[in-house]
Design an enzyme around this catalytic site. Structure first.
Site, PDB file in Angstrom:
ATOM      1  CG  ASP A  85     -18.333 -21.268  19.629  1.00  0.00           C
ATOM      2  OD1 ASP A  85     -17.226 -21.640  19.888  1.00  0.00           O
ATOM      3  OD2 ASP A  85     -18.182 -21.114  18.204  1.00  0.00           O
ATOM      4  CD  GLU A 150     -11.884 -21.238  17.601  1.00  0.00           C
ATOM      5  OE1 GLU A 150     -10.573 -21.151  17.512  1.00  0.00           O
ATOM      6  OE2 GLU A 150     -12.867 -21.831  17.623  1.00  0.00           O
TER       7      GLU A 150
HETATM    8 ZN   LIG Z   1     -10.728 -24.418  20.159  1.00  0.00          ZN
END
Ligand SMILES: [Zn+2]
Length: 400
Positions: A85, A150
């Site tokens: 992501d 994340e």
């Molecule tokens: Zn990163």
């Protein structure tokens, strides 16, 4: 479990530059999968990895896709971790290159996620493929632990993926996390730990009144100044062998009083502490409370609260594995990297509960910025470092 979509792999899978381009072209802004995990899954599947795509949920939060892949059935298990992501591109007009086109100009690849961290992940995937192709009977296993969460709340990502793998009996021996650790050059640093983070919120209560009649009021700003001086009077510590001294930073100080003739009722301050391995969030909170009590005496009425935190300080003790990573970097770049614990937090703080983890990736100068970029030469270097590390690691396992 989601189905791996058919993906056309019309490039050389051992080419980290081509793989980075393919990943950057997937618009995987958290929480969207954007085709990035499907692509990785297809690549690893084509090379004989078993690929799982667990989806994790939490009430009130978007579902998140993740990926777990493994080749080999025996130990040791070398796990490579990362995320596909990316943060939003921001003002599109400000980019000199389309953030999802992955254009290369004069040896620089532009795009959201180029350095944080599709480039790192691509280089490590390419290295693993090159290594396994040449060593199909290598001992041990290589696994990939890749999340799509994340850059977001990080709730349905690495934490749950690790627990999911653990429940299935997966055991990891060592982990390489491909976050962009280098400040300027590929030989700069590997991260062997991270500082913890604790946020405190302080409110001082006074009595509102007329500035011309201060004996009828009590100014909370005076109390706040006194408490803050107490907090900062002496350093929290002097640092440790591998960590800088812990640091308290005031992030805001608010009274919100528009009138010049009114003593306000309240003053608020927020601070964040990045702390080293001398502290836990609990011992640090206790120390802060002690300092405030001492500074306040009986003269200041205040409240202190701390935000919940899962960011503890940790250190992967320098030993055989850390040396192996540093050796691989030195062999490919000609310079020994520093062993660092600086910077923000990362998913390594969750992985460390399962196995020793070291972080090494490309140069991170432009992460989250407009015109995020990575030098194609750095992708090649990272692929070589990872390949060398895998070869040394499994050769050592064979002779152990
Ligand atoms: Zn990163």
């Amino acid at each position: 479990m989601s189905q791996t979509a058919p993906t056309i792999l019309d490039f050389d899978l051992t080419d980290p530059i081509a793989l980075t381009q393919a990943l950057v072209r997937c618009p995987s802004v958290t929480p969207a999968e954007g085709g990035a995990l499907a692509l990785l899954g297809a690549v690893l599947n084509a090379e004989g990895f078993s690929v799982e795509r667990p989806v994790f949920s939490e009430p009130g939060m978007p579902d998140i896709e993740n990926l777990y892949a493994r080749i080999g059935s025996e130990g040791p298990v070398f796990v490579i971790a990362g995320h596909t992501d990316v943060v939003p591109p921001g003002d599109l007009a400000a980019w000199t290159h389309d953030p999802f086109a992955a254009e290369i100009v004069d040896g620089t690849l532009y795009g959201r996620g180029a350095c944080d961290m599709k480039g790192g992940l691509a280089a490590m995937v390419s290295a693993a493929i090159r290594y396994r192709r040449a060593n199909p009977d290598a001992p041990g296993s290589i696994a990939f632990l890749v999340t799509g969460d994340e850059e977001g709340p990080a709730v349905n990502g690495t934490v749950k993926l690790l627990a999911w793998a653990d429940r299935r009996g997966e055991r990891f021996d060592h982990c390489l996390l491909g976050e962009p650790t280098n400040p300027a050059a590929m030989s700069d640093m590997i991260k062997i730990g991270r500082r913890g983070s604790l946020t405190g919120k302080l409110t001082v209560h006074g009595v509102q009144g007329h500035v011309g009649y201060p004996h009828l009021a009590q100014n909370p700003i005076r109390g706040m100044v006194r408490l803050l001086a107490g907090l900062e009077e002496s350093p929290l510590d002097a640092g440790t062998e591998h960590f800088d001294p812990s640091n308290l930073e005031l992030t805001t100080l608010d009274v919100g009083n528009p009138a010049t003739n009114v003593i306000p009722a309240q003053a608020k301050a927020v601070f964040n502490i990045r702390f080293n391995d001398l502290w836990t969030p609990e011992t640090l909170a206790a120390e802060i409370e002690r300092r405030l009590r001492e500074a306040a005496g009986n003269a200041v009425r205040y409240e202190i609260s701390f935000e919940p935190t899962n960011a503890v300080a940790f250190l992967t003790q320098p030993g055989r594995f850390v040396a192996m990573v540093a050796d691989a970097v030195e062999a490919e770049t000609g310079k020994r990297p520093a062993l660092s614990t600086t910077g923000g937090t990362s998913d390594a703080r969750f992985i460390k509960n399962y196995c020793p983890v070291v972080e090494y990736g490309v140069v991170g100068q432009t992460m989250h910025q407009i015109d995020e970029q990575v030098a194609t030469a750095d992708l090649v270097t990272l692929e070589r470092v990872t390949h060398r590390l895998l070869a040394t690691y499994f050769a050592a396992a064979q002779h152990a």
